[in-house]
Design a protein around this motif. Structure first.
Motif, PDB file in Angstrom:
ATOM      1  N   PHE A   1     -10.587  10.236  19.369  1.00 25.39           N
ATOM      2  CA  PHE A   1     -10.686   9.155  18.802  1.00 25.39           C
ATOM      3  C   PHE A   1     -10.786   8.041  19.867  1.00 25.39           C
ATOM      4  O   PHE A   1      -9.992   8.011  20.845  1.00 25.39           O
TER       5      PHE A   1
ATOM      6  N   LEU B   1      -0.068   3.035  15.645  1.00 28.78           N
ATOM      7  CA  LEU B   1      -0.324   4.306  16.589  1.00 28.78           C
ATOM      8  C   LEU B   1      -0.620   4.173  18.089  1.00 28.78           C
ATOM      9  O   LEU B   1      -0.063   4.674  18.984  1.00 28.78           O
TER      10      LEU B   1
ATOM     11  N   SER C   1      -9.666   5.057  20.432  1.00 29.72           N
ATOM     12  CA  SER C   1      -8.418   4.594  20.794  1.00 29.72           C
ATOM     13  C   SER C   1      -7.626   5.449  22.108  1.00 29.72           C
ATOM     14  O   SER C   1      -6.933   4.949  22.858  1.00 29.72           O
TER      15      SER C   1
HETATM   16  C1  LIG Z   1      -6.504   6.208  13.153  1.00 28.99           C
HETATM   17  C2  LIG Z   1      -6.371   6.664  14.604  1.00 28.99           C
HETATM   18  C3  LIG Z   1      -5.847   5.945  15.500  1.00 28.99           C
HETATM   19  C4  LIG Z   1      -5.813   4.147  15.366  1.00 28.99           C
HETATM   20  O1  LIG Z   1      -4.488   3.911  14.964  1.00 28.99           O
HETATM   21  P1  LIG Z   1      -4.042   2.719  15.004  1.00 28.99           P
HETATM   22  O2  LIG Z   1      -2.785   2.506  14.170  1.00 28.99           O
HETATM   23  O3  LIG Z   1      -5.014   1.444  14.875  1.00 28.99           O
HETATM   24  O4  LIG Z   1      -3.619   2.152  16.424  1.00 28.99           O
HETATM   25  C5  LIG Z   1      -5.787   6.623  16.846  1.00 28.99           C
HETATM   26  N1  LIG Z   1      -5.885   7.831  17.280  1.00 28.99           N
HETATM   27  C6  LIG Z   1      -6.512   8.622  16.173  1.00 28.99           C
HETATM   28  C7  LIG Z   1      -6.644   9.998  16.314  1.00 28.99           C
HETATM   29  C8  LIG Z   1      -6.588   7.942  14.808  1.00 28.99           C
HETATM   30  O5  LIG Z   1      -7.109   8.941  13.857  1.00 28.99           O
END
Ligand SMILES: *Cc1c(COP(=O)(O)O)cnc(C)c1O
Length: 321
Positions: free
Chosen positions: A32, A4, A34
């Motif tokens: 989140f 993601l 990230s």
């Molecule tokens: C789980 C999640 C991510 C993390 O995804 P990755 O595949 O580890 O990069 C990013 N954003 C949201 C909103 C999530 O729920």
């Protein structure tokens, strides 16, 4: 393709094109991590300052006011389809219309919406979206992620993008020529070969979604989560507060419970010891999502009874230790 966060960055290369007049990104509060780090780093990468260029909305109802206020300087609206922390579902279609009316690009992180809510990204005119397949899509942590690019943009070869051989037009990909010709659509954003082993569970999971149908799953999910909310209110008054919206249209399967008294971590540990898999978020929130494929009313009943049984004094002792 990828995961993601990687997809978020690749898509922002194309869809976040800030200018001195229009450089802001609107995200939700409690996004989140990230997503927060990702958008902040994109803002910095383009020479802007997140203190000025990052705008937070409190919740779904706040989006309109923020766009009214900031709209002229907003380059991108990037929201979770369902916020991972509160479980609030954003009303995507009107948000896209509002964002577009202000001249902004609108994308969604649908990590917590994919496989949870019926999504019509194309019909709702969403510019782009990214998700993972290891939440409601059940493909296992780190499984390959997803990316959506609206048909309007899928053929725009002029869009800047980071390119790789796997995004090259399939008809001529293996001619291995020097010039990049993108596949039409989101496929043109691919960089590399997909991870075949990690795609196997994605395939099996999506086949089951097709077999059952997202509308059926959602119908069950609304009933099970509705029951969940009713039970929490009846059995846990004063001990757990639902912070997820009550309106089924404003949420998916998940309820986030604020556990009173700062003892939530101990409660969570006790639940885990009883074989209940949920999630703990600082400072005091338990997230529980009955997934309609394999959770039903009985699981919800057991969960709430377990919470009810954990005596407050034991909880306090556990928290102290
Ligand atoms: C789980 C999640 C991510 C993390 O995804 P990755 O595949 O580890 O990069 C990013 N954003 C949201 C909103 C999530 O729920």
């Amino acid at each position: 393709m990828n995961t993601l966060t990687v997809n978020l960055h690749l898509l922002m290369v194309s869809f976040y094109r800030p200018t001195p007049d229009r450089h802001k990104i609107v995200i939700e509060k409690h996004a989140f991590p990230s997503d927060q780090y990702g958008v902040a780093s994109q803002i910095r990468f383009h020479g802007f300052d997140p203190m000025e260029s990052l705008v937070e909305v409190e919740n779904n109802d706040d989006v309109e006011a923020v766009l009214e206020r900031e709209g002229d300087s907003v380059a991108l609206v990037w929201l979770g389809g369902v916020n991972y922390y509160s479980g609030e579902a954003f009303d995507m279609e009107p948000i896209v219309a509002l964002g577009h009316a202000k001249g902004a690009t609108v994308g969604f992180d649908v990590a917590h919406a994919a496989g949870n809510l019926p999504l019509k990204l194309h019909d709702w005119n969403v510019d782009f979206a990214a998700w993972c397949t290891y939440k409601y899509l059940n493909a296992g942590t780190g499984a390959v992620g997803g990316a959506f690019v609206h048909e309007r943009h899928g053929g725009r070869v002029v869009l800047p993008r980071f390119t790789g051989w796997w995004g090259h037009d399939k008809a001529t990909r293996f001619q291995m020529g020097p010039d990049f010709v993108p596949c039409p659509g989101a496929e043109g954003w691919q960089l590399s070969n997909p991870p075949i082993l990690s795609l196997a569970p994605v395939l099996v999971s999506l086949e089951m979604f097709d077999e059952v149908g997202i509308d059926q799953l959602r119908a069950k999910s609304e009933r099970v989560t509705g029951y969940f909310e009713t039970l929490v209110k009846e059995r846990l008054p004063g001990r757990a507060e639902v912070i997820t919206p009550s309106d089924p249209k404003r949420r998916g399967a998940q309820l986030s419970l604020r556990v009173r008294g700062g003892r939530g971590q101990a409660v969570f540990d006790d639940l885990s010891a009883r074989g209940i898999v949920c999630d703990w978020r600082e400072p005091d929130v338990i997230r529980a999502a009955p997934m309609p494929f394999y959770n039903g009313f009985e699981d919800v009943f057991r969960f709430v009874e377990a919470l009810h049984e954990i005596p407050p004094d034991v909880i306090e002792d556990a928290a102290r230790s």
